[in-house]
Design an enzyme around this catalytic site. Structure first.
Site, PDB file in Angstrom:
ATOM      1  CG  HIS A  64      -8.272 -45.965  15.134  1.00 26.26           C
ATOM      2  ND1 HIS A  64      -8.850 -45.527  16.311  1.00 26.26           N
ATOM      3  CD2 HIS A  64      -9.284 -46.531  14.414  1.00 26.26           C
ATOM      4  CE1 HIS A  64     -10.140 -45.817  16.314  1.00 26.26           C
ATOM      5  NE2 HIS A  64     -10.429 -46.426  15.176  1.00 26.26           N
ATOM      6  CB  SER A  65     -10.061 -42.563  14.121  1.00 23.24           C
ATOM      7  OG  SER A  65     -11.193 -41.731  14.099  1.00 23.24           O
ATOM      8  NE  ARG A  66      -6.909 -34.671  13.670  1.00 21.51           N
ATOM      9  CZ  ARG A  66      -5.881 -34.474  12.848  1.00 21.51           C
ATOM     10  NH1 ARG A  66      -5.548 -35.414  11.940  1.00 21.51           N
ATOM     11  NH2 ARG A  66      -5.178 -33.365  12.884  1.00 21.51           N
ATOM     12  N   GLY A 114      -5.284 -40.910  10.971  1.00 24.26           N
ATOM     13  CA  GLY A 114      -5.099 -41.376   9.602  1.00 24.26           C
ATOM     14  C   GLY A 114      -4.339 -40.396   8.739  1.00 24.26           C
TER      15      GLY A 114
END
Length: 386
Positions: free
Chosen positions: A219-221, A223
């Site tokens: 998720h997010s960072r 990724g």
């Protein structure tokens, strides 16, 4: 109330909560935690071990899938993010356990339970508590929309504003990190974020050697971690599910960002990926132009420059990219999917609105319809991981 009676009341309440959802008690066969080995360093106070990765696990009594799910949290957070939602419901950890998956949850090296060590790690930045930014970017985007899709947000529980106990529970999850913005909103140095990428890639290889092939969920960072893990050990990665992964390729596109500055020199990652033909210097693939957007609500993508290159180690790894309808990622996650597809990766992009799941922000695993979002992922895994 006597302690014994309190515990009994708590257990009964939790059981009733589960039963009311039609699920019944969640039965765990085995649970625990361990650390990857990290690295030994010589320091001014002697030898120390740093850069380990904390991993907790639960294995359901009714295990239905051969491959576990390994979760990686976003920036400024820990693996606790995957557990209970801020309004007290079961999180994605419990959802996938109930689906019959063994679940492993990590804290990235240098953060949370993975242990920051000031003798060897980069500078730890203590960021100010910034609930206003959380409201604008995650929980109340509809009130002062900073991007076209923000007004579609409907799913954060409670008011999404300061003073609401659910909002306070949400923002309290933030933790200091080596990757926080420096004073003046200056991004962390490239060598710092690239170091995190490399450490997670290295420590996850050790994890997968221990537990066997797995499904990676980011998720997010985090990724960037999914692409690097699959690049290093493709035979041990059965799928990558990227929930609004760090992106788009090459640049940052948060509201207010300079859309021309290179942030991720290897496209979707800070650290090197294996390209074919090889990339000896990231300048070889640095984009020279931004394509025109396909829609006025989207951001144009930055394709790699030079000859077309593939990502050979990812070509047999199924990839799912999931994007919330109201998130700032709705502007550009298509760029990450197109970059991977152009590089020969079997990547599928599902904007949640296109499958009838509406109103989600970047923090969809904390929102009212979190189970519906998880269901989209679970259905895709049923079709693509055998």
């Amino acid at each position: 109330m006597p302690r014994t009676n309190f515990l009994i009341s708590l257990i009964l309440a939790l059981t009733a909560s589960s039963a009311s959802a039609g699920e019944g008690p969640l039965v765990i066969e085995k649970q625990g935690y361990f650390y990857t080995s990290g690295q030994e360093y010589d320091t001014e106070v002697g030898k120390v071990i740093a850069d380990r990765m904390y991993v907790e696990f639960q294995i359901p009594a009714k295990k239905k899938h051969p491959y576990p799910v390994v979760f990686y949290h976003g920036g400024g957070s820990t693996g606790a993010y995957w557990g209970m939602t801020p309004d007290g419901r079961e999180g994605w950890r419990e959802y996938f356990l109930r689906k019959g998956y063994a679940v492993y949850i990590t804290d990235a090296p240098m953060i949370g339970r993975s242990g920051y060590n000031s003798l060897v790690d980069p500078e730890l930045i203590i960021t100010p508590h910034n609930p206003e930014a959380a409201e604008r970017m995650f929980t109340n985007t509809e009130e002062t929309p900073l991007w076209p899709q923000a007004s579609k947000h409907t799913q954060f529980p409670g008011t999404g504003k300061r003073g609401d106990p659910i909002f306070e529970a949400f923002v309290s999850r933030g933790v200091p990190t080596v990757e926080a913005l420096r004073p003046g909103n200056v991004p962390p140095p490239l060598e710092v974020v690239a170091r995190t990428d490399k450490l997670v890639q290295k420590e996850t290889a050790k994890l997968l050697e221990k537990i066997g092939p797995a499904i990676i969920v980011t998720h997010s960072r985090s990724g960037t971690f999914g692409w690097l893990i699959a690049d290093a050990r493709p035979e041990l990665v059965k799928a990558v599910v990227a929930v609004e992964p760090n992106g788009p390729p090459f640049v940052n596109a948060l509201p207010g960002s300079d859309l021309e500055d290179i942030a991720r020199p290897y496209g979707p990652t800070y650290a090197p990926l294996t390209f074919d033909p090889p990339v000896d210097d990231p300048a070889e693939i640095a984009p020279v132009e931004r394509l025109a957007p396909a829609d006025e609500d989207l951001i144009g993508c930055w394709p790699m420059a030079g000859e077309q290159r593939t990502l050979p180690n990812l070509k047999d790894v199924p990839v799912l990219i999931v994007t919330g309808e109201a998130s700032y990622h709705a502007q550009y996650d298509h760029c990450t999917a197109e970059f991977l597809q152009d590089a020969g990766v079997n990547a599928v992009h599902i904007p949640l609105g296109s499958v009838g799941v509406h109103g989600n922000s970047h923090v969809m695993m904390s929102e009212k319809n979190s189970d519906a979002v998880a269901g989209v992922i679970a259905d895709w895994l049923d079709d693509h991981v055998k």
